[in-house]
Design a protein around this motif. Structure first.
Motif, short mmCIF file in Angstrom:
data_model
loop_
_atom_site.label_atom_id
_atom_site.label_comp_id
_atom_site.label_asym_id
_atom_site.label_seq_id
_atom_site.Cartn_x
_atom_site.Cartn_y
_atom_site.Cartn_z
N TRP A 38 0.84 -1.20 0.00
CA TRP A 38 0.00 0.00 0.00
C TRP A 38 0.87 1.25 0.00
O TRP A 38 0.58 2.22 -0.71
CB TRP A 38 -0.92 0.03 1.21
CG TRP A 38 -1.94 -1.06 1.26
CD1 TRP A 38 -2.37 -1.83 0.22
CD2 TRP A 38 -2.66 -1.49 2.40
NE1 TRP A 38 -3.31 -2.72 0.65
CE2 TRP A 38 -3.51 -2.53 1.99
CE3 TRP A 38 -2.67 -1.11 3.73
CZ2 TRP A 38 -4.36 -3.18 2.86
CZ3 TRP A 38 -3.52 -1.76 4.59
CH2 TRP A 38 -4.36 -2.78 4.16
N THR A 80 -8.55 -3.78 -6.44
CA THR A 80 -7.77 -4.31 -5.32
C THR A 80 -8.64 -4.47 -4.08
O THR A 80 -8.54 -5.46 -3.35
CB THR A 80 -6.57 -3.39 -5.02
OG1 THR A 80 -5.80 -3.26 -6.20
CG2 THR A 80 -5.71 -3.93 -3.91
N THR A 84 -9.27 -8.02 -2.27
CA THR A 84 -8.88 -8.19 -0.87
C THR A 84 -10.08 -8.57 -0.01
O THR A 84 -9.94 -9.30 0.96
CB THR A 84 -8.23 -6.90 -0.35
OG1 THR A 84 -7.13 -6.58 -1.19
CG2 THR A 84 -7.72 -7.07 1.06
#
Length: 100
Positions: A38, A80, A84
């Motif tokens: 990140w 993403t 996730t």
């Protein structure tokens, strides 16, 4: 090689191990490499905005490229997030076998 017996303690992959498994990537504690990814992604976005965009000569072209880049970043962050948040486990493995 003989199979592990129940007297030797919990077997890896057993019910005790199953309780530690994550359902998705947002469960705490975060993995250090996840946090690093990140951070690096944020640095990449910022570095392109600070160093890459000023190299484009024309203002109109710079704005068009910046908008296309911002749209691609938004799409990537959304994809993403969805990846996730999903449960990667196979439901057929989690359900106990039917006893007949």
């Amino acid at each position: 090689m003989e199979a592990p017996s129940s007297e030797s303690g919990p077997v890896e992959g057993g019910e005790e191990d199953f309780a530690k498994r994550r359902i998705n990537g947002f469960e705490l504690p975060f993995h250090p490499l996840q946090v690093l990814a990140w951070f690096v992604f944020g640095l990449d976005v910022g570095a392109y905005a600070v160093f890459g965009l000023p190299l484009v000569g024309q203002d109109g072209l710079r704005i068009a490229i910046a908008m296309a880049y911002a749209l691609s970043v938004i799409v990537l962050v959304f994809a993403t997030w969805r990846a996730t948040a999903c449960d990667p486990s196979d439901p057929n493995v989690q359900t106990p076998p039917a006893v007949s």
